[in-house]
Design a protein around this motif. Structure first.
Motif, mmCIF file in Angstrom:
data_model
loop_
_atom_site.group_PDB
_atom_site.id
_atom_site.type_symbol
_atom_site.label_atom_id
_atom_site.label_comp_id
_atom_site.label_asym_id
_atom_site.label_seq_id
_atom_site.Cartn_x
_atom_site.Cartn_y
_atom_site.Cartn_z
ATOM 1 N N THR A 56 48.373 33.861 26.425
ATOM 2 C CA THR A 56 47.079 33.277 26.781
ATOM 3 C C THR A 56 45.917 34.203 26.464
ATOM 4 O O THR A 56 44.773 33.754 26.404
ATOM 5 N N TYR A 57 46.204 35.498 26.323
ATOM 6 C CA TYR A 57 45.208 36.538 26.046
ATOM 7 C C TYR A 57 44.286 36.796 27.240
ATOM 8 O O TYR A 57 43.286 37.514 27.110
ATOM 9 N N ASN A 58 44.625 36.242 28.389
ATOM 10 C CA ASN A 58 43.822 36.427 29.596
ATOM 11 C C ASN A 58 44.329 37.600 30.426
ATOM 12 O O ASN A 58 45.500 38.007 30.316
ATOM 13 N N ILE A 59 43.490 38.096 31.312
ATOM 14 C CA ILE A 59 43.794 39.241 32.150
ATOM 15 C C ILE A 59 45.092 39.015 32.933
ATOM 16 O O ILE A 59 45.331 37.930 33.477
ATOM 17 N N ASN A 60 45.929 40.036 32.969
ATOM 18 C CA ASN A 60 47.231 39.981 33.641
ATOM 19 C C ASN A 60 47.068 40.520 35.065
ATOM 20 O O ASN A 60 46.763 41.708 35.246
ATOM 21 N N PRO A 61 47.239 39.677 36.103
ATOM 22 C CA PRO A 61 47.037 40.147 37.483
ATOM 23 C C PRO A 61 47.924 41.332 37.857
ATOM 24 O O PRO A 61 47.504 42.185 38.648
ATOM 25 N N GLU A 62 49.130 41.406 37.309
ATOM 26 C CA GLU A 62 49.998 42.548 37.612
ATOM 27 C C GLU A 62 49.410 43.843 37.045
ATOM 28 O O GLU A 62 49.456 44.898 37.694
ATOM 29 N N SER A 63 48.866 43.766 35.846
ATOM 30 C CA SER A 63 48.202 44.936 35.277
ATOM 31 C C SER A 63 46.966 45.293 36.095
ATOM 32 O O SER A 63 46.667 46.480 36.293
ATOM 33 N N LEU A 64 46.248 44.286 36.588
ATOM 34 C CA LEU A 64 45.082 44.539 37.439
ATOM 35 C C LEU A 64 45.477 45.310 38.687
ATOM 36 O O LEU A 64 44.825 46.310 39.041
ATOM 37 N N GLU A 65 46.546 44.877 39.355
ATOM 38 C CA GLU A 65 46.995 45.579 40.558
ATOM 39 C C GLU A 65 47.414 47.013 40.233
ATOM 40 O O GLU A 65 47.120 47.948 40.991
ATOM 41 N N GLU A 66 48.087 47.181 39.105
ATOM 42 C CA GLU A 66 48.521 48.522 38.699
ATOM 43 C C GLU A 66 47.322 49.430 38.445
ATOM 44 O O GLU A 66 47.312 50.607 38.837
ATOM 45 N N ARG A 67 46.291 48.903 37.791
ATOM 46 C CA ARG A 67 45.109 49.697 37.480
ATOM 47 C C ARG A 67 44.309 50.029 38.755
ATOM 48 O O ARG A 67 43.691 51.096 38.845
ATOM 49 N N ILE A 68 44.329 49.120 39.726
ATOM 50 C CA ILE A 68 43.667 49.414 41.004
ATOM 51 C C ILE A 68 44.378 50.561 41.702
ATOM 52 O O ILE A 68 43.740 51.494 42.212
ATOM 53 N N PHE A 128 38.651 32.888 24.959
ATOM 54 C CA PHE A 128 38.684 31.816 23.957
ATOM 55 C C PHE A 128 38.581 30.421 24.574
ATOM 56 O O PHE A 128 38.866 29.430 23.906
ATOM 57 N N GLY A 129 38.213 30.334 25.867
ATOM 58 C CA GLY A 129 38.023 29.029 26.497
ATOM 59 C C GLY A 129 39.109 28.600 27.449
ATOM 60 O O GLY A 129 39.073 27.485 27.972
ATOM 61 N N LEU A 130 40.084 29.479 27.724
ATOM 62 C CA LEU A 130 41.167 29.144 28.659
ATOM 63 C C LEU A 130 40.918 29.832 30.002
ATOM 64 O O LEU A 130 40.852 31.066 30.059
ATOM 65 N N PRO A 131 40.788 29.089 31.098
ATOM 66 C CA PRO A 131 40.543 29.717 32.402
ATOM 67 C C PRO A 131 41.688 30.648 32.813
ATOM 68 O O PRO A 131 42.858 30.361 32.587
ATOM 69 N N CYS A 132 41.320 31.777 33.420
ATOM 70 C CA CYS A 132 42.299 32.742 33.926
ATOM 71 C C CYS A 132 43.000 32.197 35.169
ATOM 72 O O CYS A 132 42.617 31.164 35.724
ATOM 73 N N GLU A 163 34.174 42.143 44.633
ATOM 74 C CA GLU A 163 33.574 40.880 44.258
ATOM 75 C C GLU A 163 34.052 40.480 42.861
ATOM 76 O O GLU A 163 34.576 41.308 42.105
ATOM 77 N N VAL A 164 33.868 39.196 42.525
ATOM 78 C CA VAL A 164 34.271 38.662 41.225
ATOM 79 C C VAL A 164 33.065 38.044 40.538
ATOM 80 O O VAL A 164 32.355 37.219 41.119
ATOM 81 N N VAL A 165 32.815 38.474 39.319
ATOM 82 C CA VAL A 165 31.851 37.827 38.436
ATOM 83 C C VAL A 165 32.643 37.275 37.258
ATOM 84 O O VAL A 165 33.313 38.027 36.547
ATOM 85 N N GLU A 166 32.602 35.980 37.062
ATOM 86 C CA GLU A 166 33.381 35.355 35.989
ATOM 87 C C GLU A 166 32.644 35.418 34.659
ATOM 88 O O GLU A 166 31.494 34.979 34.564
ATOM 89 N N ALA A 204 35.447 24.044 30.811
ATOM 90 C CA ALA A 204 36.868 24.171 31.148
ATOM 91 C C ALA A 204 37.070 23.994 32.649
ATOM 92 O O ALA A 204 36.297 24.525 33.452
ATOM 93 N N VAL A 205 38.113 23.266 33.028
ATOM 94 C CA VAL A 205 38.397 22.989 34.439
ATOM 95 C C VAL A 205 39.843 23.342 34.733
ATOM 96 O O VAL A 205 40.754 22.925 34.015
ATOM 97 N N ARG A 206 40.063 24.129 35.788
ATOM 98 C CA ARG A 206 41.404 24.490 36.235
ATOM 99 C C ARG A 206 41.503 24.193 37.722
ATOM 100 O O ARG A 206 40.667 24.647 38.505
ATOM 101 N N SER A 207 42.533 23.442 38.108
ATOM 102 C CA SER A 207 42.758 23.070 39.512
ATOM 103 C C SER A 207 41.512 22.448 40.125
ATOM 104 O O SER A 207 41.171 22.700 41.289
ATOM 105 N N GLY A 208 40.798 21.648 39.332
ATOM 106 C CA GLY A 208 39.631 20.938 39.833
ATOM 107 C C GLY A 208 38.364 21.763 39.922
ATOM 108 O O GLY A 208 37.337 21.255 40.384
ATOM 109 N N VAL A 209 38.397 23.018 39.481
ATOM 110 C CA VAL A 209 37.234 23.900 39.577
ATOM 111 C C VAL A 209 36.766 24.276 38.178
ATOM 112 O O VAL A 209 37.565 24.689 37.337
ATOM 113 N N MET A 210 35.472 24.145 37.927
ATOM 114 C CA MET A 210 34.904 24.504 36.635
ATOM 115 C C MET A 210 34.955 26.009 36.435
ATOM 116 O O MET A 210 34.651 26.788 37.344
#
Length: 307
Positions: A44-56, A76-80, A95-98, A106-112
């Protein structure tokens, strides 16, 4: 403007995917914060949450700075996977800035895409689904953040001739706004055509052992269609597509941590997926002006070269 609005400070840590255009990391540097680069998924080329936890964990263990912000890029237009990312950020009081630059509509689980963090940003660069030539848009449901962003785009000006802070001019022109507004009404049709083109590419290129294809997701808006070459020399393939077939291909995106600018910073580690996508990722032509015949010609030219 988004970083300024939430009060990002010098020395704060900003977690961003490495395989993405480095604007989110660059602006953190400009503000004196420290970007911490995170690996991505290969399909998907999107951020990997496991890598995020490891980096934290790494950042905390090395005491690099205050955990402040996660910036998921909807590549590329695919929601994380925002459910997991928001959970991780919340557990560490971040905090999260998208960065939804590529993912308008793009809509995932009903959220833009762009509407789950405190702020979301979109781009209207010429390669995006809607363009104003340059510029972009910030969205938020927080009135105070909205006021800060409005002031931030206009020298810090608030009511009348009061100035809350020393700001710069980030105003979009009225002509650009009019150009984008007209396209907004066509967004559904534009995205449907992009999905049709991506599906045609996937069908035509299926079974080619020399390629790894992006994963299909119904939420994808396909700002870019990137394939990954398994072994071929990307530069040679791009040159042959252009010279022999008149097809303009290019690199997919940039792996920030492979750049000297970031390789010399604290917290650097090897991110193998991002490195590989940086080396072998290749974007094929994709815009709503392409006919089905054009797409088939592009795909068949690539297959002929790889054969």
């Amino acid at each position: 403007m988004a970083y300024q609005a939430i009060g990002l400070e010098r020395g704060d840590l900003v977690f961003v995917p490495s395989f993405a255009w480095p604007s989110a990391a660059n602006v953190a540097c400009v503000m004196g914060a420290l970007p911490v680069l995170v690996d991505v998924y290969p399909g998907t080329y999107n951020i990997n949450p496991e890598s995020l936890e490891e980096r934290i964990r790494m950042a905390v263990g090395r005491n690099l700075g205050r955990l402040r912000l996660v910036v998921p890029v909807h590549q590329f237009g695919l929601p994380c996977d925002l459910e997991r990312i928001l959970g991780i950020a919340g557990a560490h009081d971040m905090e999260v800035v998208e960065d939804a630059a590529c993912a308008l509509g793009a809509v995932r689980s009903g959220v833009m895409a762009g509407c789950s963090g405190r702020l979301g940003i979109y781009s209207f660069h010429p390669r995006k689904s809607i363009t104003t030539g340059e510029g972009g848009m910030i969205v938020t449901d927080d009135d105070n953040l909205a006021a800060a962003c409005r002031a931030g785009r206009n020298h810090g000006q608030t009511a009348g001739f009061e100035f809350a802070f020393a700001g710069l001019n980030y105003r979009m022109t009225e002509m650009q706004g009019a150009l984008g507004g007209v396209q907004m009404g066509k967004l559904k049709r534009l995205l449907e055509r992009r999905r049709d083109i991506a599906r045609l590419y996937l069908d035509r290129l299926a079974g080619c052992l020399a390629l790894e294809l992006p994963e299909w997701h119904d939420a994808h808006t396909w700002q870019t269609f990137m394939v990954v070459l398994r072994e071929a020399d990307r530069t040679r393939v791009i040159d042959r597509l252009r010279d022999d077939f008149g097809v303009q291909a290019g690199i997919g995106s940039v792996d920030a941590h492979s750049l000297d600018l970031y390789a010399k910073r604290a917290g650097w580690v090897s991110l193998p997926v991002s490195e590989r996508l940086d080396r072998y990722g290749m974007a094929l032509p994709l815009h709503v002006g392409l006919s089905d015949k054009d797409v088939v010609c592009c795909a068949d030219a690539l297959l002929e070269i790889l054969a």
